[in-house]
Motif scaffolding. Structure first.
Motif, short mmCIF file in Angstrom:
data_model
loop_
_atom_site.label_atom_id
_atom_site.label_comp_id
_atom_site.label_asym_id
_atom_site.label_seq_id
_atom_site.Cartn_x
_atom_site.Cartn_y
_atom_site.Cartn_z
N ARG A 1 158.64 106.15 164.00
CA ARG A 1 158.92 105.69 165.35
C ARG A 1 159.60 106.83 166.11
O ARG A 1 160.58 107.41 165.63
N SER B 1 164.81 92.24 164.35
CA SER B 1 165.86 92.92 165.12
C SER B 1 167.12 92.07 165.18
O SER B 1 168.24 92.58 165.06
N ILE C 1 166.64 103.55 166.03
CA ILE C 1 167.73 102.65 166.40
C ILE C 1 168.76 103.36 167.27
O ILE C 1 168.99 104.57 167.11
N PHE D 1 166.47 98.29 168.98
CA PHE D 1 165.82 98.61 167.71
C PHE D 1 164.32 98.63 167.90
O PHE D 1 163.73 97.69 168.41
N TRP E 1 161.36 102.77 161.67
CA TRP E 1 162.40 102.32 162.59
C TRP E 1 163.01 103.48 163.37
O TRP E 1 163.03 104.62 162.91
N GLY F 1 161.29 99.00 165.48
CA GLY F 1 160.86 99.14 164.11
C GLY F 1 160.38 97.83 163.52
O GLY F 1 160.32 96.81 164.20
N ARG G 1 166.43 107.74 163.31
CA ARG G 1 165.15 107.12 163.01
C ARG G 1 164.80 107.38 161.54
O ARG G 1 165.48 108.14 160.87
N ASP G 2 163.76 106.71 161.05
CA ASP G 2 163.46 106.82 159.64
C ASP G 2 163.04 108.25 159.29
O ASP G 2 162.69 109.06 160.15
#
Length: 630
Positions: free
Chosen positions: A240, A175, A220, A158, A218, A160, A234-235
């Motif tokens: 990120r 995390s 992931i 992770f 974030w 973020g 990701r967001d």
């Protein structure tokens, strides 16, 4: 912050439903095959982002037939290896076993068919998922190392920060908390979650629902063992970076990574921004709460010119409130800061820096940072120039420091002057080219180089009591701050670009609204992934207070003509709401400064134009900013 990656090897993945115009399958290349990149190269690139620790774990996919007898216990003794057994009845030969490869930013869930070759011993052990995590730890009481592995075989990497949505105690690592939350998720497909879980009587969230709760940036990669499902994404704003390499004829491995391990000169590498395989419909906001949207019905359009209020509006107070909270969330003094303080007195410590031009956005962030952190801490203001003391951003930065001293005289403001000569940066710019990839224009390179140098914090600062009255009074200084506040998102949301004025003149409020909507929908591709890779390469984490979910929500609730008034000249009507916020903070001089992009304020664009096109005039005629670098 972390650098995260996943390499999937030894598995044939059906790409026909994932990547348009791709063959249904590609030849399977066995583990260990020499290919486009090495794992060591990838780890080296990730370690730049996460200097505190580097870890790796492997999930070995074993298909075991009823006739096989594979020694699972013996294999599990191998360090950092997790065995995932897929039971299968049938004869020897090639077998197909369906698992899920889910990108939760898509509107649909894709099931991929993985092909395994079963040998005479009844098993195949060549399918492998290698997770890699390099950590820059900024939260938590104790040291952690990624990837995270729980007792059920779930694996998480992770990258973020959870600033809200999921409760994280002050001394916890976010995390670790996220993994504990994901473990309790159901394993059903998210698009059938309500029916399936309701029927079973279980009160469980889906993976998608949990990730949709997160407020903050974030990316992931998560292996859910009980469903044999790989989740990644990701967001919505791409704060990120997460890049993807789809299997091809040269390299059948599937790669997800925060950074590209390939040379930017290798255009055949196939590395892409993750979102490039999304469906053609706009799904970039799918993971945001429903109230954060650009629905046209949320705005009423007026064609008449509205008068500019002389007093600061109520909306400006609301924006200031959410911005202050956003900065506080991103600069809270977590226990990890004590690691830095151990090596220096608090009076010498500057744990947070601001990417600083002295312009409107960076001045607001600096003033709010002063209100958010311990008064004993210093603040590093990072300023880059390619024209010494004559660059516009250097001039405004010096003036900005003086204004900050007037509103916060007890704070130790430290302007870090980072001077650069473009003609001497051959190796550095080659490195930046690799970082910005797959972005590949001169504008990307200019912005990336300026950001990379600024984020390094390696420059000069004043040794005198007040101001820079003498060049000889400067001393060498390198900022040790691990967090850098960046003003990204302010121009997109408050109409700070010149094209916004053009759209307004041609299409009134509706045209302006559509252009600003487009800017936010493509900010992941134009800015955020590139900037994250650039800044993180210095072992620092970029944080973007203007892209906080509550800040976005608040700005969207304000009528557009209260956000900006493009009938007024530059420096007055553009970003009107933020100019009012600046005045509330006592930043009178900063509140009237015009917008100036970093490539122009630092003068790297001018130097680049002269170097690559002969002159500014020739560069303008060639539309140099959008020219792809050979």
């Amino acid at each position: 912050m972390c650098g995260i990656a996943l390499i999937v090897s030894g598995i044939r993945i059906d790409l026909s439903t994932l990547v348009p115009d791709s063959p249904s399958s590609l030849p399977l290349i066995p583990l260990g095959f020499a290919s486009k990149f090495s794992v060591d190269d990838l780890k080296s690139a990730l370690r730049q982002r996460g200097p505190d620790s580097l870890g790796s774990k492997k999930v070995r996919l074993i298909v075991r037939s009823s006739q096989g007898n594979f020694p699972i216990e013996e294999a599990n003794q191998e360090e950092d290896l997790v065995i995932s057994v897929l039971e299968r009845s049938g004869e020897f030969g090639e077998q197909e076993y369906s698992t899920c490869l889910r990108n939760f930013a898509r509107e649909e869930v894709t099931t991929t068919t993985e092909s395994f070759k079963l040998g005479k011993d009844g098993h195949c052990s060549d399918g492998e998922l290698q997770f890699i995590g390099a950590t820059l730890q900024l939260r938590g009481r104790s040291r952690v190392m990624q990837p995270f592995l729980d007792s059920s075989g779930n694996v998480l990497v992770f990258n973020g920060e959870i600033f809200g949505g999921i409760e994280v105690a002050h001394d916890d690592n976010d995390s670790e908390v996220l993994l504990q939350t994901l473990v309790n998720c159901c394993s059903c497909h998210s698009n059938g979650h309500l029916n399936e879980c309701s029927a079973s009587g279980e009160d469980q969230n889906s993976v998608l629902e949990v990730l949709s709760l997160i407020k903050g940036p974030w990316a992931i990669i998560y292996w859910q063992e009980n469903s044999r499902t790989l989740w990644f994404g990701r967001d919505a704003f791409g704060r990120r970076s997460l890049l993807v390499h789809w299997p091809d004829e040269v390299d059948s491995r599937f790669l997800l990574s925060s950074v590209s391990p390939f040379s930017s000169a290798d255009q055949s590498s196939g590395i892409k921004c993750l979102v490039e395989f999304y469906s053609s419909r706009s799904s970039v906001y799918l993971l945001l709460p429903s109230y954060v949207s650009f629905a046209a019905s949320a705005i009423s359009y007026h064609t008449v010119r509205l008068p500019v209020q002389s007093s600061v509006s109520r909306q400006a107070h609301n924006v200031l409130s959410v911005l202050r909270k956003s900065v506080m969330l991103r600069t809270s003094q977590n226990d990890i800061f004590q690691v830095m303080a151990d090596d220096s007195t608090q009076e010498d410590c500057s744990p947070i820096a601001v990417l600083f031009s002295g312009g409107l956005d960076s001045m607001i962030l600096a003033a709010l940072l002063d209100q958010s952190i311990d008064p004993n801490y210093g603040v590093d203001l990072l300023n880059v120039s390619f024209d010494g003391q004559s660059a516009p951003d250097r001039i405004s930065a010096k003036a900005g420091v003086e204004e900050l001293k007037r509103i916060a005289p007890s704070r130790r403001w430290k302007l870090v002057e980072i001077d650069a000569d473009l003609s001497k940066l051959t190796m550095e710019m080659k490195h930046v080219m690799e970082l910005i990839y797959p972005a590949n224009t001169y504008m990307d390179l200019n912005i990336g180089t300026a950001l990379w140098l600024a984020a390094s914090g390696d420059g000069w600062t004043c040794a005198c009591t007040r101001g820079f009255s003498d060049e000889n009074q400067r001393v060498k200084y390198k900022s040790q701050a691990r967090i850098v506040l960046v003003g990204s998102g302010a121009d997109e949301q408050c109409a700070g670009y010149g094209r916004h004025r053009t759209k307004y003149r041609c299409g009134s409020w509706i045209g302006l609204h559509e252009e600003m909507k487009l800017d936010m929908q493509r900010i992941w591709k134009r800015n955020m992934g590139r900037d994250d890779r650039i800044i993180a390469d210095n072992g620092k984490e970029a944080r973007f207070p203007f892209l906080d979910e509550d800040v976005i929500k608040t700005l969207l609730e304000i009528p557009l003509w209260e956000v900006t008034n493009l009938d007024e000249p530059s420096g007055v009507g553009d970003k009107k709401i933020l100019r009012e916020v600046a005045r509330l903070l006592g930043l009178q001089e900063a509140s009237i400064l015009p917008k100036r992009a970093i490539q122009f304020g630092s003068r790297i664009a001018r130097e680049s134009n002269r170097k690559n096109f002969g002159s500014n005039r020739a560069a303008n005629q060639a539309s140099a900013g959008s020219v792809v670098i050979d």
